[in-house]
Write a protein that holds these residues in place. Structure first.
Motif, mmCIF file in Angstrom:
data_model
loop_
_atom_site.group_PDB
_atom_site.id
_atom_site.type_symbol
_atom_site.label_atom_id
_atom_site.label_comp_id
_atom_site.label_asym_id
_atom_site.label_seq_id
_atom_site.Cartn_x
_atom_site.Cartn_y
_atom_site.Cartn_z
ATOM 1 N N PRO A 43 77.984 80.559 -9.331
ATOM 2 C CA PRO A 43 77.641 79.148 -9.148
ATOM 3 C C PRO A 43 77.107 78.944 -7.732
ATOM 4 O O PRO A 43 77.638 79.497 -6.761
ATOM 5 C CB PRO A 43 78.978 78.427 -9.333
ATOM 6 N N GLY A 44 76.048 78.124 -7.636
ATOM 7 C CA GLY A 44 75.450 77.908 -6.328
ATOM 8 C C GLY A 44 74.822 76.544 -6.212
ATOM 9 O O GLY A 44 74.820 75.744 -7.152
ATOM 10 N N VAL A 45 74.323 76.260 -5.010
ATOM 11 C CA VAL A 45 73.656 74.992 -4.726
ATOM 12 C C VAL A 45 72.393 75.305 -3.925
ATOM 13 O O VAL A 45 72.400 76.177 -3.037
ATOM 14 C CB VAL A 45 74.553 74.039 -3.907
ATOM 15 N N LEU A 46 71.310 74.597 -4.273
ATOM 16 C CA LEU A 46 70.049 74.739 -3.542
ATOM 17 C C LEU A 46 69.643 73.373 -3.002
ATOM 18 O O LEU A 46 69.569 72.399 -3.766
ATOM 19 C CB LEU A 46 68.960 75.287 -4.479
ATOM 20 N N TRP A 47 69.432 73.322 -1.689
ATOM 21 C CA TRP A 47 68.968 72.094 -1.040
ATOM 22 C C TRP A 47 67.503 72.287 -0.639
ATOM 23 O O TRP A 47 67.148 73.338 -0.073
ATOM 24 C CB TRP A 47 69.770 71.800 0.215
ATOM 25 N N THR A 48 66.681 71.288 -0.910
ATOM 26 C CA THR A 48 65.270 71.370 -0.495
ATOM 27 C C THR A 48 64.817 70.015 0.044
ATOM 28 O O THR A 48 65.314 68.972 -0.383
ATOM 29 C CB THR A 48 64.349 71.759 -1.678
ATOM 30 N N PRO A 49 63.852 70.044 0.984
ATOM 31 C CA PRO A 49 63.281 68.777 1.441
ATOM 32 C C PRO A 49 62.535 68.132 0.272
ATOM 33 O O PRO A 49 61.874 68.833 -0.516
ATOM 34 C CB PRO A 49 62.304 69.185 2.547
ATOM 35 N N GLU A 50 62.636 66.816 0.156
ATOM 36 C CA GLU A 50 62.131 66.130 -1.026
ATOM 37 C C GLU A 50 60.606 66.104 -1.076
ATOM 38 O O GLU A 50 60.012 66.219 -2.145
ATOM 39 C CB GLU A 50 62.672 64.693 -1.019
ATOM 40 N N LEU B 136 72.154 70.009 4.863
ATOM 41 C CA LEU B 136 71.432 68.737 4.967
ATOM 42 C C LEU B 136 70.618 68.697 6.261
ATOM 43 O O LEU B 136 69.483 68.226 6.271
ATOM 44 C CB LEU B 136 72.422 67.565 4.905
ATOM 45 N N ARG B 137 71.200 69.199 7.367
ATOM 46 C CA ARG B 137 70.444 69.201 8.623
ATOM 47 C C ARG B 137 69.252 70.140 8.534
ATOM 48 O O ARG B 137 68.167 69.836 9.035
ATOM 49 C CB ARG B 137 71.346 69.603 9.792
ATOM 50 N N LEU B 138 69.439 71.320 7.938
ATOM 51 C CA LEU B 138 68.323 72.269 7.811
ATOM 52 C C LEU B 138 67.169 71.642 7.040
ATOM 53 O O LEU B 138 65.995 71.784 7.419
ATOM 54 C CB LEU B 138 68.796 73.548 7.105
ATOM 55 N N GLY C 98 66.107 61.981 1.563
ATOM 56 C CA GLY C 98 64.985 62.915 1.651
ATOM 57 C C GLY C 98 65.318 64.353 1.325
ATOM 58 O O GLY C 98 64.473 65.231 1.466
ATOM 59 N N VAL C 99 66.567 64.612 0.904
ATOM 60 C CA VAL C 99 66.972 65.981 0.570
ATOM 61 C C VAL C 99 67.415 66.039 -0.892
ATOM 62 O O VAL C 99 68.256 65.239 -1.323
ATOM 63 C CB VAL C 99 68.122 66.461 1.479
ATOM 64 N N THR C 100 66.856 66.975 -1.648
ATOM 65 C CA THR C 100 67.258 67.181 -3.037
ATOM 66 C C THR C 100 68.321 68.284 -3.089
ATOM 67 O O THR C 100 68.138 69.351 -2.509
ATOM 68 C CB THR C 100 66.042 67.603 -3.883
ATOM 69 N N GLY D 92 62.954 70.887 7.754
ATOM 70 C CA GLY D 92 62.113 71.100 6.586
ATOM 71 C C GLY D 92 62.367 72.431 5.902
ATOM 72 O O GLY D 92 61.483 73.004 5.253
ATOM 73 N N PHE D 93 63.602 72.945 6.041
ATOM 74 C CA PHE D 93 63.969 74.229 5.436
ATOM 75 C C PHE D 93 64.713 73.988 4.117
ATOM 76 O O PHE D 93 65.407 72.975 3.967
ATOM 77 C CB PHE D 93 64.921 75.010 6.353
ATOM 78 N N ALA D 94 64.618 74.923 3.196
ATOM 79 C CA ALA D 94 65.544 74.974 2.073
ATOM 80 C C ALA D 94 66.828 75.672 2.520
ATOM 81 O O ALA D 94 66.825 76.430 3.495
ATOM 82 C CB ALA D 94 64.911 75.735 0.902
ATOM 83 N N ALA D 95 67.908 75.407 1.806
ATOM 84 C CA ALA D 95 69.171 76.100 2.067
ATOM 85 C C ALA D 95 69.845 76.397 0.739
ATOM 86 O O ALA D 95 69.697 75.623 -0.217
ATOM 87 C CB ALA D 95 70.089 75.240 2.942
ATOM 88 N N ALA D 96 70.550 77.505 0.675
ATOM 89 C CA ALA D 96 71.272 77.868 -0.541
ATOM 90 C C ALA D 96 72.670 78.337 -0.187
ATOM 91 O O ALA D 96 72.878 78.978 0.853
ATOM 92 C CB ALA D 96 70.525 78.981 -1.288
#
Lengths: 238, 238
Positions: free
Chosen positions: B23-30, B58-60, B11-13, B65-69
């Motif tokens: 360089p970075g990573v963005l996590w968002t709820p799917e 991943l927990r956020l 459920g996390v993209t 339901g939060f994005a994380a970067a």
């Protein structure tokens, strides 16, 4: 243990009781067996039904499915002062009128109250029977009286303490506390010097102890710390 | 901002990106718009996909339901060291080989890294667009670099900081932090003297700031503090 009254509100049953000379209150969830029991120690000059005590008890029962119990400490609430209490209080007033330091007399009073209330709490635990694992929640006077209780009573498996320091609470008794503790400090406490509060936290022998410090005076504990205490008890006893 | 890869788990993209040299990573709820965005600052010697960073992200996303970067700090992860980084690191090694005190050189390195990373984080915020209210979560090096960022960036409305003190993080920048802060201290931190950690907490100008101290060394932060951080962000940004 004799129950003297019973009311029920919003899913929580509140029963007043007396056990010998000890007046108390027991809160339980209405529709289910309690998952745990939290003993609530009130602050100085307060009593078993002070708003802060009742508020904690109702949340424990309604939100966590826990039972909660409170009793009047000796010389508080519905309980008489003995000649010994009166002597110390009179000496404290004279000391303060003389611009003296009342802390040694207050410490003497706390030691006297602790010697009385520790066996009282233990008799309450015997009388209520098994309501699940037991926790203790008391700050300020409730911390000073709670530390020797938590150290002495193996049924207590987690405690929220704080708002007190080594002048008025026993660091020696704290060295006997080994269960998980959440310990509150008010960073600008006008009654408890910061270093004495940190020294009391240091004195706890618990492998898991966590200190929560917030800006503000003795009475300014933020509301989110009550949420955090519920989560702490749910983690250890739920 | 150029996205270079995308994966999706539970459920996390997770999308890797580059923004200029960053360089970075963005996590968002799917399955839903994010309710908020948390910037995660990694620790010293770590990087944007260190296990602790990914675990928090991943927990956020999954639980709140939060994005994380996360981005690599300069001289960390996939990013090159500049001649200036190399000079300070070489001097630090010589200093330590000589049994000297590396703290002034490490403080110099942190100041250099903060000067680089604050505008970088702000450009990431510009590039990702509006993902809701913004928080910052970084301890140790992530605290030293986070404090000047939180002080400078009005979009950041709450922060979890800590595991650092006044020798290696700027008390002057801390005096510019006014948003709610949860601040972690390890009571037996072998890298951060306790009094310097407490002094950094003191220096924060936030009206709401809460200090969580736990026994153990720098790396021994108990797992329940991650739960508490999620609750803190949910309270302020959720």
């Amino acid at each position: 243990m004799r129950f003297t009254s019973q009311t029920s509100t919003d899913g929580v049953t509140e029963r007043s009781f007396t056990l010998g000379e000890i007046p108390g209150v027991l809160w339980t969830p209405e529709d289910a067996e309690p998952r745990a029991l939290i003993l609530i120690g009130h602050g100085g000059g307060q009593h078993k039904q002070a708003p802060g005590v009742v508020g904690r008890a109702l949340r424990l029962a309604a939100e966590c499915g826990f039972a909660a119990a409170a009793i009047d400490a000796p010389a508080h609430g519905d309980r008489p002062k003995t000649a010994e209490h009166d002597r110390i209080i009179t000496e404290m007033r004279a000391c303060m009128a003389d611009a003296g330091d009342p802390v040694p007399l207050l410490a003497e009073l706390h030691t006297l109250l602790a010697a009385q209330t520790v066996p009282e709490w233990r008799s309450v635990l015997d009388a209520v029977g098994d309501l699940g694992p037991v926790g203790y929640w008391g700050t300020s006077l409730g911390c000073a009286l709670g530390i020797p209780l938590v150290a002495a009573e193996p049924r207590i498996r987690a405690a929220v303490l704080g708002l007190n320091g080594t002048s008025l609470a026993s660091a020696e008794a704290a060295a006997g506390v080994t269960v998980p503790v959440q310990f509150l400090v008010q960073w600008d406490d006008e009654r408890v010097p910061r270093e004495e509060a940190l020294a009391l936290f240091d004195a706890l022998a618990s492998a898991e102890k966590t200190l929560h410090a917030n800006p503000g005076k003795h009475g300014d504990v933020p509301a989110f710390e009550a949420d955090s205490a519920l989560q702490f008890f749910a983690r250890h006893l739920g």
